[in-house]
Each structure stands twice: as C-alpha cells, then as structure tokens.
Write a protein that holds these residues in place. Structure first.
Motif, PDB file in Angstrom:
ATOM      1  N   UNK A  80       0.827  -1.205   0.000  1.00 47.25           N
ATOM      2  CA  UNK A  80       0.000   0.000   0.000  1.00 47.25           C
ATOM      3  C   UNK A  80       0.860   1.252   0.000  1.00 47.25           C
ATOM      4  N   UNK A  81       1.972   1.248   0.732  1.00 45.75           N
ATOM      5  CA  UNK A  81       2.805   2.451   0.727  1.00 45.75           C
ATOM      6  C   UNK A  81       3.374   2.708  -0.659  1.00 45.75           C
ATOM      7  N   UNK A  82       3.739   1.645  -1.371  1.00 45.09           N
ATOM      8  CA  UNK A  82       4.216   1.795  -2.746  1.00 45.09           C
ATOM      9  C   UNK A  82       3.125   2.451  -3.600  1.00 45.09           C
ATOM     10  N   UNK A  83       1.878   1.986  -3.418  1.00 47.64           N
ATOM     11  CA  UNK A  83       0.772   2.582  -4.162  1.00 47.64           C
ATOM     12  C   UNK A  83       0.581   4.045  -3.822  1.00 47.64           C
ATOM     13  N   UNK A  94       1.493  13.165   4.656  1.00 45.94           N
ATOM     14  CA  UNK A  94       0.519  12.764   5.675  1.00 45.94           C
ATOM     15  C   UNK A  94       0.995  11.521   6.425  1.00 45.94           C
ATOM     16  N   UNK A  95       1.449  10.508   5.676  1.00 50.51           N
ATOM     17  CA  UNK A  95       1.733   9.204   6.273  1.00 50.51           C
ATOM     18  C   UNK A  95       2.869   9.267   7.285  1.00 50.51           C
ATOM     19  N   UNK A  96       3.930   9.991   6.998  1.00 53.08           N
ATOM     20  CA  UNK A  96       5.115   9.975   7.872  1.00 53.08           C
ATOM     21  C   UNK A  96       4.807  10.569   9.246  1.00 53.08           C
ATOM     22  N   UNK A 309       5.496  -3.349  10.131  1.00 54.49           N
ATOM     23  CA  UNK A 309       5.770  -3.722   8.744  1.00 54.49           C
ATOM     24  C   UNK A 309       5.591  -2.522   7.809  1.00 54.49           C
ATOM     25  N   UNK A 310       4.559  -1.712   8.076  1.00 54.28           N
ATOM     26  CA  UNK A 310       4.321  -0.536   7.236  1.00 54.28           C
ATOM     27  C   UNK A 310       5.453   0.481   7.382  1.00 54.28           C
ATOM     28  N   UNK A 311       5.923   0.662   8.618  1.00 54.76           N
ATOM     29  CA  UNK A 311       7.047   1.582   8.830  1.00 54.76           C
ATOM     30  C   UNK A 311       8.299   1.059   8.129  1.00 54.76           C
ATOM     31  N   UNK A 312       8.544  -0.242   8.244  1.00 54.94           N
ATOM     32  CA  UNK A 312       9.718  -0.830   7.590  1.00 54.94           C
ATOM     33  C   UNK A 312       9.637  -0.642   6.075  1.00 54.94           C
ATOM     34  N   UNK A 313       8.433  -0.757   5.528  1.00 55.93           N
ATOM     35  CA  UNK A 313       8.245  -0.551   4.092  1.00 55.93           C
ATOM     36  C   UNK A 313       8.551   0.893   3.706  1.00 55.93           C
ATOM     37  N   UNK A 317      11.474   2.012   1.105  1.00 54.02           N
ATOM     38  CA  UNK A 317      11.307   2.868  -0.068  1.00 54.02           C
ATOM     39  C   UNK A 317      12.266   4.057  -0.019  1.00 54.02           C
ATOM     40  N   UNK A 318      12.429   4.647   1.173  1.00 48.24           N
ATOM     41  CA  UNK A 318      13.336   5.794   1.304  1.00 48.24           C
ATOM     42  C   UNK A 318      14.773   5.393   0.966  1.00 48.24           C
ATOM     43  N   UNK A 319      15.171   4.154   1.296  1.00 50.64           N
ATOM     44  CA  UNK A 319      16.528   3.678   1.033  1.00 50.64           C
ATOM     45  C   UNK A 319      16.627   2.883  -0.275  1.00 50.64           C
ATOM     46  N   UNK A 320      15.494   2.799  -0.994  1.00 54.03           N
ATOM     47  CA  UNK A 320      15.433   2.092  -2.285  1.00 54.03           C
ATOM     48  C   UNK A 320      15.884   0.632  -2.165  1.00 54.03           C
TER      49      UNK A 320
END
Length: 421
Positions: A80-83, A94-96, A309-313, A317-320
């Motif tokens: 979902x975070x990727x989306x 918003x999410x962070x 898990x969502x935070x890790x995702x 993404x931030x670290x690619x």
C-alpha cells in the motif's frame, strides 16, 4: 536474436481454502479494540437494539475496503505504501507524521487498555505495572516470533473474545423478537453520529491497510490467490461483525432497559463488568473481563506487527531497498526500530500524562486516516496503477465512494469536536 524467456506460471490456488484462512482474521481482530467496544456498548445503552443493523453495515463496509487492499496487493505485487507513493509525494507528507505521532500515543493507549481488565481481575495491583508488562509481552511476541506464530496467537485471542462476549450475549436471547427488529434500518432521533460511528468506525484503523502486508508474510502472492483472499476477508469480518453485534446486544439488554449509564473511554467496559456482577455474579464478570483483555491485547499484537511492517516498508522505499530485503519484513531491522518506538517511549506517558498538543495531533491525524485510505484506494483501483482485469467495477466504485463519503463526514465531525469553541 534469442527468444524471451517464458513467464513462470502463477502459483496454483490451494485446493483446501479453509485451511489457509488467517490474515483477514488478524486484520479484523486488530481493528476492533477496547475503544470500539465502548462505542458499541454506549450505542446499545442509548438506543437499545435499534442500531444493530449498523453493526452489520459496518462489517460489509470493511469487507469492501479490505478486499480493495488485498486485490491491489495481489494484482500488482506492491504494498500500500508503494501505491501511495505512486499517487504523489503528498501521500508521504501525511503518512510519515501520522505513523510517528500515532504510534507514540497509541502505544500508551493500547497498553493501558489491556492493563485495565487485568487490574480489575487482580484487585490491589497497579495499572502502570500491568501496562508495562503488557507492552513487554507484546514486544517479546512480535520481536522474536515469526508471522505464523503471531497469527496463531491472534486466532486464540479471537476465540477467547468471541466465546466470552457472544456467550454472554446469548443470555439476552429471550429478547429475540426485539433483537431481530434491530436488523431493520432505522435512525432514532439523535443517533445519526452513532450510526456512522458503528458503520464506518468500528474496526477502522491503519491495520486495514496492513492487510496487504500480512498477505505477503503469509506468502499469498499473485492473482491466483484472489479467491482465497476474498474468502479469508469475508469470513473474518463476518466473525468480528457477530462479535460487535453481540456487544451491542449486551449493552442494550443490561444498560438500556435498566437506564444505566457507563463511562466514556475504556472505563466503560469496567462499568459493564460491575453490572454483570450485580446481575449474574462475579464469575460472569470475570469471564467478560477475560474477553475484554483478549480484545485489547489482540489489538496490541496486531498493531505491533502490522504497523511495524508498514514503517519498515516506508524506510525501505526511502533507502530504495528491494521488496525481498530482510530488513523490511517481520524480524528485520526497520521492523524492530518501530517496535521499539511503539513500546518504550510511550511508557513515559503512564507517568507524565498526555501532552495536550500531542493528543490533539493524534486525534487529527487519526481522524484523517480512513478518508485517506478510502480515497486513495479509489484512485489506485481505477487507474493504470492496477492491471485492468483487477480494477474496480461500477458496484465496487459505488460502494467505495459511499464508504469514503461516510468516512469524510466522520472525519469532519471528529475535527469539529476538537475545535476550542
């Protein structure tokens, strides 16, 4: 020129669907915490059985919304975070702050809610002691355990909360004709906000978005698992819908008819335990407190696992990092960072109180989440971000639009309450 390598076949759908049900029950149980139980209890206290239909409507709404999360995850292979990132950087704005502020305040609230029934079961003990122990227990399970172990623990807790609360509700079956009339949609005077709260709010948290992550941890990947996911999701929310409806029946039977009021917040469930003791004796009160604890602690475990898990995702993404990098899955480095954040800093709030500005920020960000999820799902499931065969049809669009509108109204109502006038 060599020919392209053939596309590997998708994994076959399992022959026995019932043997693999799991992530839906985790998401549903995690979303129904003590605060939702109190809201349902007070609705029963105020309006009797009249809003029972809203509990059913709420279950249907969650089935639709979580099916959208699962369908997007299986159809695209993305989280979902990727989306959200595909929709633009504004989603991260918003999410962070949400996941940081929400996690800090929720950590304290969830540990405290789990501690309250334990303090009542063991008079003379300290609420803070049980809250700290609950946090450490949840931390230990989610730090060391694998997903399958975590899922089994949640299943046991769901069994306890379902059997205790639904068992107590069966004592009200002498009122069956009145209960059945509550399935006919009506909106008693002054009940509109309660209708929306029951239909749109019960079980509605960030853990709905975590469903896709649990599908991945369960190793349900690709469109071949779509039918299994839908069955898993539907069964889970039917189970929790029955549980929430049972809570409303208890409130209507014990409180509405006797004109007894209970406290707002988690304290209301302790008030109900006292009423149960007066009517049915101390054993029934203890049975209810056990169910209260199971509901609260299942939320602790679900949030500690799913939101981590969502935070890790997000960090991945931030670290690619690649999607299969171990640091962004259960037990990974970034998953454990957020576990630490959820568990230990919030313990300070047991002794220092809740800073007003932080509580307001928590309330605002939390009220915005469900509209955020509903509207972003509508965008993702109607665009190039989702393969065409798995995009929304007109029925799904109509239902999601209606659900999103309800969430926007609830959000506006909650924000209005926070204004200083």
């Amino acid at each position: 020129m060599s020919s392209a390598a053939p596309t590997p076949p998708a994994p076959a759908e399992p022959a026995t669907k019932w043997s693999v049900i799991g992530p839906g029950l985790v998401a549903a149980a995690t979303g129904v915490g003590s605060g939702d139980l109190v809201a349902t209890l007070i609705a029963g206290q105020k309006y009797g059985y009249a809003l029972l239909w809203a509990c059913i409507a709420g279950s249907i709404m969650k089935i639709v919304l979580v099916e959208g999360v699962g369908r997007y995850t299986l159809a695209t292979g993305n989280t979902m975070f990727h989306g959200w990132r595909q929709l633009g950087r504004w989603t991260s704005w918003y999410f962070v702050p949400y996941i940081i502020v929400w996690g800090f305040v929720y950590g304290a609230a969830a540990m405290s809610a789990s501690a309250m029934p334990l303090k009542a079961l063991f008079p003379g003990t300290s609420l803070e002691m049980w809250a700290v122990l609950t946090g450490l227990l949840g931390f230990g399970f989610t730090w060391l355990g694998k997903y399958r172990t975590f899922e089994k623990i949640i299943a046991v807790l769901v069994g306890v909360m379902f059997l205790t609360v639904c068992g107590i509700a069966t004592l009200s079956l002498s009122n069956l004709p009145e209960i059945l009339r509550g399935l006919v949609p009506t909106i008693p005077e002054g009940s509109f906000v309660y209708v929306l709260s029951l239909a749109g709010g019960v079980g509605g948290t960030i853990t709905l978005a975590a469903y896709g992550y649990w599908l991945t941890e369960k190793n349900w990947r690709g469109p071949a698992w779509m039918r299994v996911m839908r069955l898993d999701n539907t069964v889970a929310y039917i189970v929790t819908g029955i549980f929430v409806a049972a809570m409303l029946v208890i409130g209507a039977d014990l409180l509405y008819s006797a004109n007894i009021a209970v406290s707002q917040g988690d304290r209301g469930l302790l008030d109900l335990a006292n009423v149960l003791e007066q009517r049915y004796g101390p054993t029934m009160a203890k049975v209810f407190l056990l169910g209260f604890w199971a509901a609260a602690f299942s939320s602790v475990l679900g949030v500690w696992n799913g939101v981590s898990l969502m935070f890790a995702d997000f960090v991945g993404h931030a670290k690619r990092l690649p999607a299969d990098h171990p640091d962004i899955h259960v037990g990974g480095r970034y998953y454990r960072w957020y576990l630490l954040w959820l568990t230990f800093p919030p313990m300070l709030l047991f002794f220092l109180g809740k800073p007003t500005a932080l509580v307001i920020a928590y309330g605002v960000l939390g009220a915005l989440f469900m509209p955020f999820l509903g509207l972003t799902l509508l965008l993702l499931l109607n665009s190039r971000h989702t393969p065409k065969p798995w995009r929304n049809g007109w029925v799904a669009n109509a239902l999601m639009a209606l659900i999103s509108a309800a969430f926007v109204y609830i959000c506006a109502t909650e924000l209005w309450k926070m204004l200083p006038f």
